[in-house]
Design a protein around this motif. Structure first.
Motif, PDB file in Angstrom:
ATOM      1  N   LEU A   1       0.828  -1.205   0.000  1.00 34.83           N
ATOM      2  CA  LEU A   1       0.000   0.000   0.000  1.00 34.83           C
ATOM      3  C   LEU A   1       0.864   1.257   0.000  1.00 34.83           C
ATOM      4  O   LEU A   1       1.892   1.322   0.669  1.00 34.83           O
ATOM      5  CB  LEU A   1      -0.914   0.008   1.221  1.00 34.83           C
ATOM      6  CG  LEU A   1      -1.935  -1.141   1.278  1.00 34.83           C
ATOM      7  CD1 LEU A   1      -2.685  -1.118   2.594  1.00 34.83           C
ATOM      8  CD2 LEU A   1      -2.909  -1.046   0.107  1.00 34.83           C
ATOM      9  N   GLU A   2       0.424   2.251  -0.757  1.00 36.17           N
ATOM     10  CA  GLU A   2       1.129   3.528  -0.831  1.00 36.17           C
ATOM     11  C   GLU A   2       0.694   4.424   0.322  1.00 36.17           C
ATOM     12  O   GLU A   2      -0.499   4.581   0.601  1.00 36.17           O
ATOM     13  CB  GLU A   2       0.823   4.230  -2.155  1.00 36.17           C
ATOM     14  CG  GLU A   2       1.496   5.587  -2.278  1.00 36.17           C
ATOM     15  CD  GLU A   2       0.934   6.423  -3.425  1.00 36.17           C
ATOM     16  OE1 GLU A   2       1.592   7.404  -3.791  1.00 36.17           O
ATOM     17  OE2 GLU A   2      -0.177   6.105  -3.914  1.00 36.17           O
ATOM     18  N   VAL A   3       1.671   5.037   0.996  1.00 34.57           N
ATOM     19  CA  VAL A   3       1.402   5.997   2.064  1.00 34.57           C
ATOM     20  C   VAL A   3       1.976   7.338   1.628  1.00 34.57           C
ATOM     21  O   VAL A   3       3.158   7.432   1.291  1.00 34.57           O
ATOM     22  CB  VAL A   3       2.042   5.559   3.391  1.00 34.57           C
ATOM     23  CG1 VAL A   3       1.707   6.558   4.489  1.00 34.57           C
ATOM     24  CG2 VAL A   3       1.568   4.165   3.780  1.00 34.57           C
TER      25      VAL A   3
ATOM     26  N   PRO B   1      -4.281  12.946  -0.570  1.00 38.96           N
ATOM     27  CA  PRO B   1      -5.524  12.308  -0.116  1.00 38.96           C
ATOM     28  C   PRO B   1      -5.977  11.153  -1.005  1.00 38.96           C
ATOM     29  O   PRO B   1      -6.809  10.349  -0.592  1.00 38.96           O
ATOM     30  CB  PRO B   1      -6.542  13.462  -0.141  1.00 38.96           C
ATOM     31  CG  PRO B   1      -5.951  14.503  -1.029  1.00 38.96           C
ATOM     32  CD  PRO B   1      -4.476  14.370  -0.889  1.00 38.96           C
ATOM     33  N   ASP B   2      -5.423  11.060  -2.221  1.00 36.06           N
ATOM     34  CA  ASP B   2      -5.774   9.953  -3.108  1.00 36.06           C
ATOM     35  C   ASP B   2      -4.880   8.730  -2.907  1.00 36.06           C
ATOM     36  O   ASP B   2      -5.067   7.711  -3.574  1.00 36.06           O
ATOM     37  CB  ASP B   2      -5.689  10.406  -4.573  1.00 36.06           C
ATOM     38  CG  ASP B   2      -6.747  11.453  -4.909  1.00 36.06           C
ATOM     39  OD1 ASP B   2      -7.852  11.368  -4.330  1.00 36.06           O
ATOM     40  OD2 ASP B   2      -6.460  12.337  -5.733  1.00 36.06           O
TER      41      ASP B   2
ATOM     42  N   THR C   1      -3.237   7.917   3.905  1.00 34.62           N
ATOM     43  CA  THR C   1      -2.535   9.175   4.137  1.00 34.62           C
ATOM     44  C   THR C   1      -1.579   9.003   5.314  1.00 34.62           C
ATOM     45  O   THR C   1      -1.765   8.145   6.184  1.00 34.62           O
ATOM     46  CB  THR C   1      -3.501  10.326   4.445  1.00 34.62           C
ATOM     47  OG1 THR C   1      -4.124  10.107   5.720  1.00 34.62           O
ATOM     48  CG2 THR C   1      -4.571  10.462   3.375  1.00 34.62           C
ATOM     49  N   ARG C   2      -0.560   9.854   5.350  1.00 37.92           N
ATOM     50  CA  ARG C   2       0.419   9.765   6.435  1.00 37.92           C
ATOM     51  C   ARG C   2      -0.223  10.066   7.783  1.00 37.92           C
ATOM     52  O   ARG C   2       0.123   9.457   8.803  1.00 37.92           O
ATOM     53  CB  ARG C   2       1.582  10.710   6.153  1.00 37.92           C
ATOM     54  CG  ARG C   2       2.389  10.306   4.928  1.00 37.92           C
ATOM     55  CD  ARG C   2       3.482  11.311   4.619  1.00 37.92           C
ATOM     56  NE  ARG C   2       4.525  11.307   5.628  1.00 37.92           N
ATOM     57  CZ  ARG C   2       5.534  10.443   5.650  1.00 37.92           C
ATOM     58  NH1 ARG C   2       5.629   9.506   4.730  1.00 37.92           N
ATOM     59  NH2 ARG C   2       6.457  10.518   6.577  1.00 37.92           N
TER      60      ARG C   2
END
Length: 291
Positions: free
Chosen positions: A110-112, A116-117, A121-122
């Protein structure tokens, strides 16, 4: 399904114990987490490098919370290595939680990001670690101030009761000096009622921080909470004339000063006469990161 990540420790601008609002800034001392997930594993086991008897509940709970929310019941292992001393007021728990959460999300692919997309989110990743810290009982306030500074970098001001980020800015100084005495103090054992008695000073420090006067906020906070928690104010007094700000960090026992490097080197000579360890380091604009 492996992920690795690192997260910095942090120093205190305003302790949130008195009012629920706090402020912290990232320091260039890191904790690294390695997470291996296995769909066939039952449960999560943790290990802390150099501490065979260390309490691994926090990092295990971080993995479990991430998997519960974003995964598919994977188990596995988590191992942390840290340059952030434990129970010293330098946010070792927040650094461990953030590094573990990011490593687990990375293992899940998963991308962090701040976008917001992004998959996560961090700020939301930070909140997952904060909830795990509450589960593990290693925090009184929820420590969203400490965790947000570690995750996002720079200096943050937060409402810990709502896990709300009130502000985040670049570091207000480039250099930091840390003195850590031999004794240790666990945040969960802090005398919250004693801290509540200095709430007027904590409110003043928070107002200063929200106005961008972080150095003054640190010094007000440090004197108030040192007195409330029974720590000496002498180290702060010795540093005041030389630095931009100085404070007891967290619930102690470390004291952190920020300012120009040459001035901090002069303070270091005084602090080095005390028992314990002094380290000259940097503040950080970059927060936690996937490796």
């Amino acid at each position: 399904m492996q992920g690795r990540a690192a997260a910095p420790g942090a120093g205190t601008v305003v302790n949130a114990l008195a009012t629920g609002r706090g402020s912290a800034f990232a320091l260039d001392l890191e904790t690294t987490a390695t997470v291996d997930l296995d769909p066939d594993a039952a449960g999560v086991s943790g290990e802390i490098a150099g501490e065979p008897d260390g309490d691994t509940e926090l990092i295990e709970r971080c993995v479990e919370r991430v998997v519960d929310r974003y995964g598919a019941d994977e188990g596995g292992t988590v191992r942390t290595e840290s340059a952030v001393p434990t129970a010293a007021g330098l946010k070792s728990s927040s650094a461990a939680a953030n590094a573990t959460v990011l490593a687990t999300l990375s293992a899940l692919g998963l991308e962090v990001a701040n976008d917001p997309d992004a998959d996560v989110t961090r700020t939301e990743a930070c909140r997952v670690g904060v909830r795990a810290a509450r589960d593990a009982g290693v925090t009184v306030t929820g420590a969203f101030d400490d965790a947000s500074a570690s995750m996002l970098g720079g200096v943050t001001v937060t409402d810990n009761a709502e896990d709300e980020l009130l502000s985040r800015e670049a570091p207000f100084a480039e250099h930091a000096l840390v003195w850590t005495p031999p004794e240790r103090a666990y945040s969960a054992d802090a005398d919250a009622s004693a801290c509540e008695r200095v709430a007027p000073m904590a409110e003043l420090a928070t107002d200063l921080a929200l106005s961008g006067e972080y150095g003054r906020a640190m010094t007000v906070n440090g004197l108030a909470f040192s007195a409330a928690l029974g720590f000496p104010t002498d180290p702060a007094v010795e540093a005041m004339a030389e630095c931009d700000g100085v404070s007891l960090s967290g619930t102690g026992p470390s004291v952190v000063a920020v300012g120009e490097r040459e001035a901090l080197e002069a303070v270091r000579e005084r602090w080095a006469a005390r028992d314990g360890e002094t380290r000259l380091t940097n503040t950080r604009e970059r927060g936690a990161r996937v490796l």
